[in-house]
Design an enzyme around this catalytic site. Structure first.
Site, short mmCIF file in Angstrom:
data_model
loop_
_atom_site.label_atom_id
_atom_site.label_comp_id
_atom_site.label_asym_id
_atom_site.label_seq_id
_atom_site.Cartn_x
_atom_site.Cartn_y
_atom_site.Cartn_z
N ARG A 92 23.61 -9.54 -3.02
CA ARG A 92 23.36 -10.97 -2.79
C ARG A 92 24.26 -11.86 -3.63
O ARG A 92 24.73 -12.89 -3.18
CB ARG A 92 21.89 -11.31 -3.10
CG ARG A 92 20.91 -10.69 -2.15
CD ARG A 92 19.53 -10.69 -2.73
NE ARG A 92 19.49 -9.93 -3.97
CZ ARG A 92 18.40 -9.63 -4.63
NH1 ARG A 92 17.23 -10.07 -4.20
NH2 ARG A 92 18.44 -8.92 -5.74
N SER A 136 12.14 -9.75 -3.08
CA SER A 136 10.70 -9.43 -2.91
C SER A 136 9.91 -10.00 -4.08
O SER A 136 8.81 -10.50 -3.91
CB SER A 136 10.51 -7.91 -2.85
OG SER A 136 11.21 -7.38 -1.77
#
Ligand code: PNS
Length: 174
Positions: A92, A136
């Protein structure tokens, strides 16, 4: 021709839209992807292995060539056992890089020195930029504190998170 199989390993606690984005990209490169939930992890997960696997299976129901399994022990051993030649990881931001770099090189070393000396390459894929800040851990935090996670996870996973936090609140405050 040999089937190109890749393992997409992780904690998936829970699966997010970022994971699904990576999966869709990986499916354009590989014939089969096995989403592999690590059973032996140091972090204390919110969802059980069975719950996480069910979420992955539900979310990928209409994706052909995707399987979901849990694994324990070393990831490379599992990958070799599945005859996979690649590990998929999402990247990311630069902050992911150091950990991922260490893990990729360790896995390369382990695969090279394994009994069958198979080749397992780690392939990094970048998610859509709208998911670069998604994890998450952050989704759990947002839902735990009453925030809206509809853009981050499938609806049924958001509901499962809300339910999980409601029951854990009940346990704490009753
Ligand atoms: O989603 P995560 O928590 O970043 O995934 C990390 C995971 C599960 C891919 C990693 O911890 C792993 O591969 N665990 C299996 C055990 C193992 O092989 N460890 C050595 C890897 S260098």
């Amino acid at each position: 021709m040999n089937e190109k199989i890749a393992i997409y390993p992780g904690s998936f606690d829970p699966l997010t839209n970022g994971h699904l984005d990576i999966l869709a990209r990986a499916l354009k490169i590989f014939d089969k992807i096995i989403v592999a939930v690590a059973a032996t992890e140091l972090k204390k997960p919110l969802f059980s292995i069975a719950e996480r696997l069910k979420m992955i299976k539900t979310a990928t129901l209409n994706l052909k060539n995707v399987e979901a399994e849990s694994f324990s022990g070393l990831l490379v051993d599992y990958a070799l056992q599945k005859k996979a030649n690649a590990l998929i990881r999402g990247l990311r931001a630069v902050s992911d890089f150091e950990y991922e770099f260490q893990m990729a090189l360790m896995n390369r070393h382990l695969a090279k020195h394994s009994k069958n000396q198979n080749h397992v390459e780690t392939v990094y894929l970048m998610p859509d930029e709208k998911y670069t800040y998604l994890s998450s851990t952050l989704v759990k935090e947002v839902v735990r504190l009453g925030g809206d996670a509809k853009n981050f996870v499938p609806k049924f996973i958001e509901l499962a998170l809300i339910k999980k936090f409601k029951s854990s609140h009940a346990k704490i405050y009753l």
